[in-house]
Write a protein that holds these residues in place. Structure first.
Motif, short mmCIF file in Angstrom:
data_model
loop_
_atom_site.label_atom_id
_atom_site.label_comp_id
_atom_site.label_asym_id
_atom_site.label_seq_id
_atom_site.Cartn_x
_atom_site.Cartn_y
_atom_site.Cartn_z
N SER A 55 -9.34 21.15 -10.73
CA SER A 55 -9.54 20.95 -9.24
C SER A 55 -10.96 21.01 -9.04
CB SER A 55 -8.85 22.36 -8.80
OG SER A 55 -9.09 22.36 -7.38
N ALA A 56 -11.79 21.90 -9.76
CA ALA A 56 -13.42 21.59 -9.56
C ALA A 56 -13.78 20.42 -9.81
CB ALA A 56 -14.11 22.83 -10.44
N GLN A 57 -13.58 19.79 -10.77
CA GLN A 57 -14.09 18.36 -11.17
C GLN A 57 -13.67 17.27 -10.05
OE1 GLN A 57 -12.50 17.74 -15.01
NE2 GLN A 57 -14.32 18.12 -15.96
N LEU A 58 -12.38 17.32 -9.27
CA LEU A 58 -12.30 16.50 -8.40
C LEU A 58 -12.84 16.92 -7.08
CD1 LEU A 58 -8.47 16.38 -8.74
CD2 LEU A 58 -10.02 14.38 -8.98
N LYS A 59 -13.05 17.94 -6.78
CA LYS A 59 -13.93 18.64 -5.52
C LYS A 59 -15.26 18.09 -5.79
CE LYS A 59 -11.08 22.55 -4.40
NZ LYS A 59 -11.05 24.01 -4.37
N SER A 60 -15.58 18.01 -6.97
CA SER A 60 -17.42 17.89 -7.09
C SER A 60 -17.81 16.14 -7.01
CB SER A 60 -17.76 18.30 -8.53
OG SER A 60 -17.23 17.54 -9.63
N ILE A 61 -16.66 15.39 -6.82
CA ILE A 61 -16.93 13.80 -6.75
C ILE A 61 -17.73 13.71 -5.21
CG2 ILE A 61 -15.82 11.59 -6.04
CD1 ILE A 61 -13.47 12.48 -8.01
N ASP A 62 -18.78 13.18 -5.43
CA ASP A 62 -19.68 12.80 -4.46
C ASP A 62 -19.43 11.44 -3.92
OD1 ASP A 62 -21.62 12.77 -2.50
OD2 ASP A 62 -23.46 12.25 -3.81
N PHE A 63 -18.67 11.46 -2.95
CA PHE A 63 -18.01 10.06 -2.12
C PHE A 63 -19.49 9.40 -1.18
CE2 PHE A 63 -13.88 12.13 -2.64
CZ PHE A 63 -13.48 11.07 -3.34
N GLY A 64 -20.23 10.13 -1.02
CA GLY A 64 -21.46 9.52 -0.11
C GLY A 64 -22.40 8.53 -1.02
N SER A 65 -22.16 8.85 -2.15
CA SER A 65 -23.20 8.03 -3.34
C SER A 65 -22.52 6.88 -4.20
CB SER A 65 -23.90 8.93 -4.24
OG SER A 65 -23.03 9.39 -5.09
N SER A 66 -21.25 6.96 -3.78
CA SER A 66 -20.36 6.08 -4.71
C SER A 66 -20.10 4.85 -3.96
CB SER A 66 -18.93 6.75 -5.28
OG SER A 66 -18.28 5.70 -5.93
N PRO A 67 -20.33 3.63 -4.26
CA PRO A 67 -19.99 2.55 -3.77
C PRO A 67 -18.29 2.11 -3.67
CG PRO A 67 -20.72 1.79 -5.74
CD PRO A 67 -20.79 3.22 -5.87
N ALA A 68 -17.67 2.89 -4.63
CA ALA A 68 -16.24 2.69 -4.73
C ALA A 68 -15.55 3.52 -3.89
CB ALA A 68 -15.89 2.68 -6.16
N ALA A 69 -16.24 4.39 -3.09
CA ALA A 69 -15.46 5.67 -2.30
C ALA A 69 -14.80 4.74 -1.03
CB ALA A 69 -16.55 6.51 -1.86
N ASP A 70 -14.10 4.15 -0.97
CA ASP A 70 -13.30 3.71 0.09
C ASP A 70 -12.44 4.67 0.75
OD1 ASP A 70 -10.26 3.04 -0.80
OD2 ASP A 70 -11.64 2.72 -2.26
N PRO A 71 -11.98 4.85 2.12
CA PRO A 71 -11.18 5.99 2.63
C PRO A 71 -9.84 6.21 1.72
CG PRO A 71 -11.89 4.34 4.24
CD PRO A 71 -12.54 3.67 2.77
N VAL A 72 -9.14 4.90 1.29
CA VAL A 72 -7.99 5.23 0.64
C VAL A 72 -8.16 6.08 -0.69
CG1 VAL A 72 -5.94 4.26 -0.52
CG2 VAL A 72 -6.84 3.12 1.47
N LEU A 91 0.90 -1.31 0.02
CA LEU A 91 -0.11 0.14 0.06
C LEU A 91 0.84 1.33 -0.16
CD1 LEU A 91 -2.90 1.31 0.05
CD2 LEU A 91 -2.82 1.21 2.67
N VAL A 92 1.91 1.44 0.88
CA VAL A 92 2.84 2.41 0.75
C VAL A 92 3.39 2.59 -0.43
CG1 VAL A 92 4.94 3.19 1.96
CG2 VAL A 92 3.12 2.27 3.32
N SER A 93 3.95 1.41 -0.94
CA SER A 93 4.62 1.33 -2.31
C SER A 93 3.48 2.06 -3.60
CB SER A 93 5.05 0.13 -2.87
OG SER A 93 5.59 0.40 -4.05
N ASP A 94 2.35 1.58 -3.51
CA ASP A 94 1.44 2.20 -4.12
C ASP A 94 1.15 3.59 -4.03
OD1 ASP A 94 1.18 -0.39 -5.40
OD2 ASP A 94 -0.68 -0.88 -4.50
N VAL A 95 0.90 4.12 -2.82
CA VAL A 95 0.81 5.45 -2.75
C VAL A 95 1.94 6.30 -2.94
CG1 VAL A 95 0.58 7.23 -0.82
CG2 VAL A 95 -0.70 5.10 -0.82
N VAL A 96 3.29 5.80 -2.96
CA VAL A 96 4.29 6.55 -3.43
C VAL A 96 4.16 6.79 -4.61
CG1 VAL A 96 6.85 6.54 -3.42
CG2 VAL A 96 5.59 6.22 -1.12
#
Length: 82
Positions: free
Chosen positions: A42-59, A11-16
């Motif tokens: 930047s605006a597009q990234l900010k508009s991602i709705d993590f509450g409704s996405s099943p793939a919205a894991d914390p990572v 995971l650390v390797s993937d993040v780096v």
């Protein structure tokens, strides 16, 4: 004498690796993209709705937040940053 990496090491390797790729992308954008494109990214990234996405894991959510921060940090003029 290499050892098999555990899940945490991977995971650390993937993040780096992702951070390096994001930095390279930002460097290219810095050269070729007008300010409007940077702001739109930047605006597009900010508009991602993590509450409704099943793939919205914390990572993934943290990765997107870091990408937004990197874009804003990279493209904010120094006079505005202080």
């Amino acid at each position: 004498m290499s050892q098999v990496p555990n899940a945490s090491d991977e995971l650390v390797s993937d993040v780096v690796a992702c951070q390096l790729v994001i930095k390279q992308i930002l460097d290219v954008i810095d050269v070729i993209a007008p300010v409007e494109v940077r702001e739109k990214m930047s605006a597009q990234l900010k508009s991602i709705d993590f509450g409704s996405s099943p793939a919205a894991d914390p990572v993934t959510q943290r990765a997107v937040q870091k990408a937004i921060a990197l874009i804003e940090l990279k493209f904010t003029p120094q006079s505005e940053a202080h």
